[in-house]
Design an enzyme around this catalytic site. Sequence first.
Site, PDB file in Angstrom:
ATOM      1  N   ASP A 118      45.708  48.812  39.249  1.00  8.46           N
ATOM      2  CA  ASP A 118      44.660  48.912  38.244  1.00  8.46           C
ATOM      3  C   ASP A 118      45.312  48.738  36.866  1.00  8.46           C
ATOM      4  OD1 ASP A 118      41.648  50.936  38.273  1.00  8.46           O
ATOM      5  OD2 ASP A 118      42.257  49.293  36.979  1.00  8.46           O
TER       6      ASP A 118
HETATM    7  C1  GLC Z   1      39.586  49.103  34.921  1.00  9.48           C
HETATM    8  C2  GLC Z   1      39.002  49.645  36.204  1.00  9.48           C
HETATM    9  C3  GLC Z   1      38.994  48.658  37.331  1.00  9.48           C
HETATM   10  C4  GLC Z   1      38.845  47.244  36.796  1.00  9.48           C
HETATM   11  C5  GLC Z   1      40.084  46.935  35.994  1.00  9.48           C
HETATM   12  C6  GLC Z   1      40.026  45.531  35.381  1.00  9.48           C
HETATM   13  O1  GLC Z   1      40.345  50.084  34.284  1.00  9.48           O
HETATM   14  O2  GLC Z   1      39.545  50.862  36.699  1.00  9.48           O
HETATM   15  O3  GLC Z   1      37.904  49.022  38.197  1.00  9.48           O
HETATM   16  O4  GLC Z   1      38.711  46.327  37.870  1.00  9.48           O
HETATM   17  O5  GLC Z   1      40.308  47.885  34.962  1.00  9.48           O
HETATM   18  O6  GLC Z   1      38.988  45.440  34.475  1.00  9.48           O
END
Ligand code: GLC
Length: 745
Positions: free
Chosen positions: A283
Site C-alpha cells: 500500500d
Molecule cells: C491508499 C489506500 C489503497 C489505495 C492506494 C493507492 O492509501 O489504502 O486502498 O489503493 O493508497 O491509491
Amino acid sequence: MDKEKLYEVKNKYSDVTINRTEEEIDRMAREILETLNLNQKLGQMYQMVEGANPFGSKLVDRKLEKSIVNGDTGVILGTVDWEKALRFQQLAVEQSASGIPLLFNADIIHGCDTIYPIPLGFACSFDMEAVEKAARMAAVEATAIGVHWNNSPMIDVSRDPRWGRCTEGVGEDPYLGAQLAKAQIKGYQSYEHGANHYMMACAKHFVAYGAPEGGRDYNTVNISERELYEVYLPPFEAAVRESVDSIMPAFSTYNNIPVTAHKGLLQTLLREKLNFDGILISDYTAVAELINHGVAANEKEAAQLSLEAGLDVEMVSDCILEYGRELVSHGEISMERIDASVMRLLKAKIKLGLFDNPYRYINPAEYEKVTLSPQHKGIARDLARKSMVLLKNENHVLPLSEQQSAIALIGPFAKEKEIEGAWAFVKQRESMVSLSEGLLNRGVDTVFNEAVGCDLKETDEVKIKAMIDQAVLAAKQSDVVLLAIGEPQQMSGEAKSYGKIDLHSSQKRLTEELLKTGKPIVVILFNGRPVLLDWYQQHVQAILEVWFPGTEGGNGIADVLYGDYNPSGKLAMSFPYCEGQIPVHYRQLKTGRPLEENPEDPYRSKYEDIPNEPLYPFGFGLSYTHFEYSKVTLSKDSKKPGESIRASVMLTNSGSYQGTEVVQLYIRDIHAYGVSRPVKELKGFQKVSLKPGETQQVHFDITDDMLDYYSVQLKKILEPGQFEIFIGASSNTTNSKVFILNDPK
Ligand code: GLC
C-alpha cells in the site's frame, strides 16, 4: 542494456497473438529478464504516483518523467488520462534503455466515469450478476484510457462503522464478502469486451484491515487466528480461487507484525497454503512506514523486511529502489528473490499484450463511445436501485403516487450532486443526477415544494430559524415530506474514522419541527457507513437507505420512491443501536449465559442500558409487498458426509406489489467438540422475484463444505452432530429445522 537484444526478443514474439501459453509467457519473460541489469530490475519493482507529491514517512523527491526514462519505475499509479498514459508509455518504450512498457494502475473502486453505488451499498444488493456487470463496465471505461491494473476489489470485512473505510468494503459477513470478491474480479478480469478491456484486479487489503482497534483507521489489529481464518480470510480465499492478478497487504499489523513485512501471512499462508502466485503490491508508502511501526530501523531494513516477506512492488516510497542494490551486493537479498518479483511483473505485461503493442489500451475513440453511455448509465441506475434498503415504511406511505398534488422536498441532500461517495473521481459533475433532478425527470404533475431546511455548517441562529420556517411552510403546503438527510460524502472513506456516528444535530432539529406539521415524513438517507437512526426510527414514517448511489442516484431513488422498482436491498452491515454496541454483528457466539435463555436472570450476557440487538440487523430490508415463508422442510433428517440434504421453504408474495426477496440461508453448528460456534453463519442466498399472490419453492442443497469448521487445532474438520438450518428474510430469522450429520462409519 542491449536494446537490440530486447527488440530481438520481442520481434521473435511480435507475430504471436497475445493468447500465449503459460510456458511461452514464462519463456519470453525469462529471456527479457536476462537482458536486464539489477538497477533495471529494481526499477520494475517501483511504483511512482502521477500527480500528487508523495506523502508519508519520507517525501520522495523524484521527477516522474525523468524516472521513467531512467528505468527507475515500472508501474505508474493514478494516471487516468489517455494522453498522459500515451506520453509516459512513449517515454518508457522509446527512451528508456530497457524499453519495457509501463503498467498503469489506478483506484477504480466503484466506477470510472460512470459511478455506481459505494461498495457497502452494492453489497446490499446481494446481486452478484449486477455487481459483476458494473465492475465490467468500470473496466471497459478505465482500460479505454490506459488503465491496466485496478486497486480493487476492496474486500475487507468490517463490523465497525466507526471505521470510515467500511464504506468501500464488503460489510460484516465473510460469505457475502467472498461472493462480492468473486463477482468483482470476474467483472474486471474479463475478455468479454476483448483483450484491450481486460483489467488486472487487486484484492485488498490483506488481511483483517477492517478490524482496527477502536475503529480507528491504520490502528492495531488484535484478533485471534481463529477469527482471522473464519471471518477476514474467506473473501481473499475466494479472490485467489478466482485467480486474482494481485493482492495488496494492509497498512495494519497482525500479531504486532505489519502485514507488509509479515512472512507468515504473505509467504506461508498466501503463497504456500493458498497457492497465490500473483503480484504483491504494497500500500501507499507502507514499506517506509515499517520504520514508524518500529520494526525497521531505517529504509534499508524496511526494504529487506518487505522483500523477505515476498513483496513484488513498492508503492510510492522507494526503499527497495534505493537499497535493493546494496542488499543484493551484500548477499542479504538474493538475485533469485529479485528475479522472482520481476518475472511476475514481466509476465503480467506480456499477458496484457504490452510487448506486442504497448499502446493497445489507449483508445480515445473507444473511450468517447463508452464513457457515460446510456447503456453504462443504465447499469449504474439498476445497481443503485438494487442497493437501496427500505428500513421503515409505516402505513405504506411509500410508494408515492403520481397523483399526489404536492410533495415537500426538504433537506441538505435534496439537490446534492456530490453523491458518488469515497474513491470515485467525477470528471463531469453535471453528469451526477441529484434526488431533485431524479424526481423532476419523472415528469409527474406533482408540485414539489422545495426547501433546504438546514445547512450542516450554519451557525447563525437567525438563518437556521429562517431555513426551518421555510421548510415547515413547504411541508404544510404538501401531502408528504421527502426529507433528504445524511452525512457529507467526505465523512467516510480512508482516514475518516469517527467515534460518534450520529447524524448532524441540525437535521434532527429540522425533523422535530417538521413533525409538528403532522405530515408523513419519508427520510431518504445519504451516508457511507451505518449511522445512528434510533430516534428517526421512532419518529418518522419511512426510511429509505440510499447510501451514496452514484451517477444515476437521483433517478434510481425516484424509481424506488414511485415503485418502479420495489426495494429489495438487505443490509450487508448491522446498524448499531448506539456506539456502545460496536463491534456489532449477527455472527455472535452463544456465550455461557445467553440472555434469551432466561431474560429475568440478572446474571446474563446483556447491557443494563441498551438492548443487545442492533437497531437493524445484517440481512434486514423491507419491501413494498409482503413475503411469507413456510416452515423449513428438509429432504431427510440426517445425512452422511458426502451426501447432501435439500432444505426448502415455500415463499409467497402475499402483498400487492411485484417484488424480489433475498432469501437467506444460515446454518448453526449446535455442538462442536471444544469449539464454540456462531449462533448463525450465512451460507447461501437467492434472489426470488414473485408477482402478487405467487408462491415458489426455494431450496438450498446443504453440502459438507457448509458444515466443516476449524477445530481446536485450527484444522478444517467435518464433525458429526446436530446442525440447525435457517431460511429467512434476515439474520434474525427463527425459521429453522435441525438435522443430524451422521458418523461416516
Ligand atoms: C491508499 C489506500 C489503497 C489505495 C492506494 C493507492 O492509501 O489504502 O486502498 O489503493 O493508497 O491509491
